[in-house]
Scaffold this active site. Structure first.
Site, mmCIF file in Angstrom:
data_model
loop_
_atom_site.group_PDB
_atom_site.id
_atom_site.type_symbol
_atom_site.label_atom_id
_atom_site.label_comp_id
_atom_site.label_asym_id
_atom_site.label_seq_id
_atom_site.Cartn_x
_atom_site.Cartn_y
_atom_site.Cartn_z
ATOM 1 N N ILE A 249 4.733 0.768 8.500
ATOM 2 C CA ILE A 249 4.999 0.412 7.099
ATOM 3 C C ILE A 249 3.918 -0.553 6.617
ATOM 4 O O ILE A 249 3.676 -1.589 7.232
ATOM 5 C CB ILE A 249 6.400 -0.242 6.948
ATOM 6 C CG1 ILE A 249 7.496 0.668 7.531
ATOM 7 C CG2 ILE A 249 6.666 -0.574 5.479
ATOM 8 C CD1 ILE A 249 7.622 2.034 6.890
ATOM 9 N N LYS A 250 3.302 -0.172 5.500
ATOM 10 C CA LYS A 250 2.243 -1.013 4.939
ATOM 11 C C LYS A 250 2.850 -1.860 3.823
ATOM 12 O O LYS A 250 3.471 -1.321 2.899
ATOM 13 C CB LYS A 250 1.160 -0.088 4.366
ATOM 14 C CG LYS A 250 -0.256 -0.541 4.597
ATOM 15 C CD LYS A 250 -1.204 0.578 4.183
ATOM 16 C CE LYS A 250 -2.617 0.072 4.116
ATOM 17 N NZ LYS A 250 -3.523 1.089 3.567
ATOM 18 N N VAL A 251 2.697 -3.159 3.951
ATOM 19 C CA VAL A 251 3.247 -4.066 2.927
ATOM 20 C C VAL A 251 2.115 -4.953 2.401
ATOM 21 O O VAL A 251 1.176 -5.265 3.126
ATOM 22 C CB VAL A 251 4.388 -4.964 3.486
ATOM 23 C CG1 VAL A 251 5.559 -4.124 3.986
ATOM 24 C CG2 VAL A 251 3.886 -5.891 4.594
#
Ligand code: G3P
Length: 216
Positions: free
Chosen positions: A82-84
């Site tokens: 997951i890219k945040v």
């Protein structure tokens, strides 16, 4: 150094995967837009094609919605990262997700202070954007060196994922500093193979071999 492809184009990923040199893929909303594909559909296809981490970015800016989007994305496969964004909400989501065993790539990093925060939040990967840093008159590689020093000082496990790579020398410089991963558009990964003396050498060996009249 691990090599990730920074693209949402399936054909390019398949092509690079066939070289045996591809360790993962990163995507972002702009790359998905460029591909013209449905986001969830394209991420699913990439995750099936590549064994390594596949970064898929949340687009929410508040914690609760980021976590909801992350739930949808991580259900796609175990290799989904997951890219945040590097914001207080992004790092709060990073901590919650990594504590739950999900890989997280903290993106849009432009300072060593931000990278330190991401490591403290347990990020799996930190993505400093070297090309965009250079674009505005800063030294992207000096940032990578600073982050390497800080992470080594404290034995942080967060991997430095050099992003916004614009040319082969970015890759070489990042490798000299000891960055863990680089992500680059497939065109740049292909450029890494190239040297005019290699091409000239092959042409001259083939010409001489033909002149021998032999076969293997
Ligand atoms: O995926 C993030 C990063 O690699 C974007 O690169 O060239 O748009 O600055 P660029």
């Amino acid at each position: 150094m691990k090599f990730f492809a920074d693209t949402a184009e399936i054909a390019e990923i398949r092509d690079l995967a066939a070289t045996g040199l591809l360790d993962g893929v990163t995507t972002n909303p702009s790359l998905v837009h460029k591909s013209g594909r449905n986001f969830l559909e394209v991420v699913r296809e990439i995750a099936d094609l590549v064994e390594g981490p596949v970064s898929a970015e949340v687009v929410a800016i508040d914690y609760d919605e980021m976590m909801r989007e992350a739930d949808v994305l991580r259900a796609i496969g175990d290799n989904i990262t997951i890219k945040v964004p590097l914001t207080p909400d992004g790092l709060k989501a990073c901590k919650a997700l990594t504590e739950g065993g999900t890989m997280v790539n903290v993106t849009l990093c432009f300072s060593a202070a931000q990278a330190l925060l991401a490591a403290k939040a347990g990020a799996t990967f930190i993505s400093p954007f070297v090309g965009r840093h250079d674009d505005v008159g800063f030294d992207g590689m000096a940032l990578i060196a600073d982050i390497r020093l800080i992470y080594d000082n404290y034995d942080f496990a967060t991997q430095i994922l050099v992003a916004s790579v614009r040319h082969p020398m970015h890759v070489v410089e990042a490798a000299k500093i000891g960055a863990d991963v680089m992500t680059a558009p497939p065109k740049i990964i292909h450029q890494l193979f190239k040297h005019p003396l290699t091409d000239a050498g092959i042409a001259s060996f083939l010409k001489d071999w033909e002149a021998t009249g032999q076969k293997i």
